[in-house]
Design a protein around this motif. Structure first.
Motif, PDB file in Angstrom:
ATOM      1  N   VAL A  13      -7.129  -3.959  10.674  1.00 25.96           N
ATOM      2  CA  VAL A  13      -7.626  -4.374   9.465  1.00 25.96           C
ATOM      3  C   VAL A  13      -9.541  -3.759   9.344  1.00 25.96           C
ATOM      4  O   VAL A  13      -8.880  -2.843   7.771  1.00 25.96           O
ATOM      5  N   ILE A  14      -9.835  -4.024   9.892  1.00 23.62           N
ATOM      6  CA  ILE A  14     -11.819  -3.273   9.660  1.00 23.62           C
ATOM      7  C   ILE A  14     -11.637  -1.965   9.532  1.00 23.62           C
ATOM      8  O   ILE A  14     -12.147  -1.284   8.182  1.00 23.62           O
ATOM      9  N   GLY A  15     -10.862  -1.427  10.457  1.00 24.23           N
ATOM     10  CA  GLY A  15     -11.098   0.048  10.761  1.00 24.23           C
ATOM     11  C   GLY A  15     -10.055   1.257   9.245  1.00 24.23           C
ATOM     12  O   GLY A  15     -10.425   1.321   8.952  1.00 24.23           O
ATOM     13  N   LEU A  16      -8.959   0.424   8.621  1.00 25.06           N
ATOM     14  CA  LEU A  16      -7.709   0.398   7.438  1.00 25.06           C
ATOM     15  C   LEU A  16      -8.724   0.232   6.071  1.00 25.06           C
ATOM     16  O   LEU A  16      -9.582   1.560   5.635  1.00 25.06           O
ATOM     17  N   ILE A  17      -9.733  -0.462   6.111  1.00 27.76           N
ATOM     18  CA  ILE A  17     -10.183  -0.655   4.665  1.00 27.76           C
ATOM     19  C   ILE A  17     -11.618   0.474   4.975  1.00 27.76           C
ATOM     20  O   ILE A  17     -11.914   0.643   3.648  1.00 27.76           O
ATOM     21  N   ALA A  18     -12.209   0.278   5.800  1.00 26.60           N
ATOM     22  CA  ALA A  18     -13.084   1.271   6.099  1.00 26.60           C
ATOM     23  C   ALA A  18     -13.185   2.471   5.975  1.00 26.60           C
ATOM     24  O   ALA A  18     -13.897   4.140   5.135  1.00 26.60           O
ATOM     25  N   GLY A  19     -11.699   3.243   7.123  1.00 26.02           N
ATOM     26  CA  GLY A  19     -11.073   4.565   6.653  1.00 26.02           C
ATOM     27  C   GLY A  19     -11.368   5.085   5.312  1.00 26.02           C
ATOM     28  O   GLY A  19     -10.695   6.019   4.893  1.00 26.02           O
ATOM     29  N   VAL A  20     -10.492   3.473   4.253  1.00 24.81           N
ATOM     30  CA  VAL A  20     -10.430   4.411   3.064  1.00 24.81           C
ATOM     31  C   VAL A  20     -11.422   4.411   2.013  1.00 24.81           C
ATOM     32  O   VAL A  20     -11.055   5.158   1.259  1.00 24.81           O
ATOM     33  N   PHE A  21     -12.601   3.857   2.430  1.00 27.05           N
ATOM     34  CA  PHE A  21     -12.943   4.085   1.598  1.00 27.05           C
ATOM     35  C   PHE A  21     -14.427   4.884   2.163  1.00 27.05           C
ATOM     36  O   PHE A  21     -14.946   6.143   1.468  1.00 27.05           O
ATOM     37  N   ALA A  22     -14.819   5.697   2.529  1.00 32.17           N
ATOM     38  CA  ALA A  22     -15.159   6.931   3.354  1.00 32.17           C
ATOM     39  C   ALA A  22     -13.788   8.536   3.147  1.00 32.17           C
ATOM     40  O   ALA A  22     -14.524   9.029   2.906  1.00 32.17           O
ATOM     41  N   GLY A  23     -13.102   7.808   3.684  1.00 23.18           N
ATOM     42  CA  GLY A  23     -11.915   8.828   3.213  1.00 23.18           C
ATOM     43  C   GLY A  23     -11.603   9.407   2.003  1.00 23.18           C
ATOM     44  O   GLY A  23     -12.090  10.227   1.664  1.00 23.18           O
ATOM     45  N   GLY A  24     -11.800   8.472   1.377  1.00 21.28           N
ATOM     46  CA  GLY A  24     -11.903   8.225  -0.688  1.00 21.28           C
ATOM     47  C   GLY A  24     -13.475   9.174  -0.804  1.00 21.28           C
ATOM     48  O   GLY A  24     -13.444   9.847  -1.967  1.00 21.28           O
ATOM     49  N   PHE A  25     -14.689   8.809  -0.243  1.00 21.58           N
ATOM     50  CA  PHE A  25     -15.592   9.396  -1.119  1.00 21.58           C
ATOM     51  C   PHE A  25     -15.648  10.202  -0.289  1.00 21.58           C
ATOM     52  O   PHE A  25     -15.892  11.811  -1.207  1.00 21.58           O
ATOM     53  N   LEU A  26     -15.117  11.371   0.484  1.00 27.41           N
ATOM     54  CA  LEU A  26     -15.137  11.790   1.121  1.00 27.41           C
ATOM     55  C   LEU A  26     -14.501  13.164   0.501  1.00 27.41           C
ATOM     56  O   LEU A  26     -15.172  14.369   0.419  1.00 27.41           O
ATOM     57  N   GLY A  27     -13.185  12.659  -0.137  1.00 22.81           N
ATOM     58  CA  GLY A  27     -12.615  13.656  -0.599  1.00 22.81           C
ATOM     59  C   GLY A  27     -13.080  13.671  -2.648  1.00 22.81           C
ATOM     60  O   GLY A  27     -12.677  14.770  -2.804  1.00 22.81           O
ATOM     61  N   LEU A  28     -13.775  12.385  -1.936  1.00 24.62           N
ATOM     62  CA  LEU A  28     -13.929  12.715  -4.049  1.00 24.62           C
ATOM     63  C   LEU A  28     -15.403  13.576  -4.089  1.00 24.62           C
ATOM     64  O   LEU A  28     -15.393  14.400  -4.716  1.00 24.62           O
ATOM     65  N   VAL A  62      -5.440   6.046   6.987  1.00 31.12           N
ATOM     66  CA  VAL A  62      -4.712   6.478   9.057  1.00 31.12           C
ATOM     67  C   VAL A  62      -5.769   6.230  10.491  1.00 31.12           C
ATOM     68  O   VAL A  62      -4.793   5.887  10.873  1.00 31.12           O
ATOM     69  N   ALA A  63      -6.719   7.385   9.578  1.00 37.22           N
ATOM     70  CA  ALA A  63      -7.840   7.438  10.635  1.00 37.22           C
ATOM     71  C   ALA A  63      -8.418   5.987  11.692  1.00 37.22           C
ATOM     72  O   ALA A  63      -8.446   5.437  12.369  1.00 37.22           O
ATOM     73  N   GLY A  64      -8.875   5.845  10.465  1.00 38.30           N
ATOM     74  CA  GLY A  64      -9.493   4.038  10.636  1.00 38.30           C
ATOM     75  C   GLY A  64      -8.512   3.233  11.497  1.00 38.30           C
ATOM     76  O   GLY A  64      -9.496   2.114  12.593  1.00 38.30           O
ATOM     77  N   LEU A  65      -7.218   2.866  10.587  1.00 40.81           N
ATOM     78  CA  LEU A  65      -6.233   2.066  11.104  1.00 40.81           C
ATOM     79  C   LEU A  65      -6.090   2.759  13.542  1.00 40.81           C
ATOM     80  O   LEU A  65      -6.166   1.315  13.759  1.00 40.81           O
ATOM     81  N   VAL A  66      -5.830   3.599  13.608  1.00 45.01           N
ATOM     82  CA  VAL A  66      -5.902   3.902  14.514  1.00 45.01           C
ATOM     83  C   VAL A  66      -7.095   3.956  15.567  1.00 45.01           C
ATOM     84  O   VAL A  66      -7.333   3.522  16.725  1.00 45.01           O
ATOM     85  N   PHE A  67      -8.065   4.400  15.251  1.00 46.81           N
ATOM     86  CA  PHE A  67      -9.511   4.069  15.608  1.00 46.81           C
ATOM     87  C   PHE A  67      -9.667   2.845  16.020  1.00 46.81           C
ATOM     88  O   PHE A  67     -10.256   2.256  17.096  1.00 46.81           O
ATOM     89  N   GLY A  68      -9.847   1.882  14.890  1.00 49.12           N
ATOM     90  CA  GLY A  68      -9.785   0.197  15.335  1.00 49.12           C
ATOM     91  C   GLY A  68      -8.927  -0.032  15.839  1.00 49.12           C
ATOM     92  O   GLY A  68      -9.089  -1.218  16.868  1.00 49.12           O
ATOM     93  N   VAL A  69      -7.552  -0.044  15.920  1.00 47.07           N
ATOM     94  CA  VAL A  69      -6.857  -0.734  16.714  1.00 47.07           C
ATOM     95  C   VAL A  69      -6.911   0.201  18.467  1.00 47.07           C
ATOM     96  O   VAL A  69      -6.954  -1.088  19.502  1.00 47.07           O
ATOM     97  N   ARG A  70      -6.726   1.272  18.230  1.00 46.24           N
ATOM     98  CA  ARG A  70      -7.380   1.846  20.348  1.00 46.24           C
ATOM     99  C   ARG A  70      -9.050   1.019  20.543  1.00 46.24           C
ATOM    100  O   ARG A  70      -9.253   0.825  22.237  1.00 46.24           O
ATOM    101  N   ARG A  71     -10.118   1.348  19.986  1.00 41.77           N
ATOM    102  CA  ARG A  71     -10.824   0.781  19.593  1.00 41.77           C
ATOM    103  C   ARG A  71     -10.954  -0.242  20.461  1.00 41.77           C
ATOM    104  O   ARG A  71     -12.051  -1.682  21.588  1.00 41.77           O
TER     105      ARG A  71
END
Length: 74
Positions: A13-28, A62-71
């Motif tokens: 969940v933490i990876g998902l939230i962080a990934g959404v914000f980081a990915g959205g910012f980079l996309g913007l 998606v990347a943050g979710l996978v990274f968080g679970v694997r970590r």
């Protein structure tokens, strides 16, 4: 050992939230920089920076979710 699943869930969940914000910012940033001159609005109904922010948020989530679970599994 009993709470290992909870750690994976929390990290996901933490990876998902962080990934959404980081990915959205980079996309913007990328969309605003490189897609500003194209006429994407006429074809899609969305501006280029808006479209890349959504795509970046999905990919980052998606990347943050996978990274968080694997970590958390280690």
């Amino acid at each position: 050992m009993k709470n290992r699943g909870m750690w994976k869930l929390a990290a996901g969940v933490i990876g998902l939230i962080a990934g959404v914000f980081a990915g959205g910012f980079l996309g913007l940033v990328i969309g605003g920089t490189f897609l500003g001159g194209f006429d994407i609005y006429e074809q899609t109904g969305m501006e280029g920076y808006e479209l890349t922010a959504y795509i970046g948020a999905v990919v980052g989530g998606v990347a943050g979710l996978v990274f968080g679970v694997r970590r958390a599994g280690k």
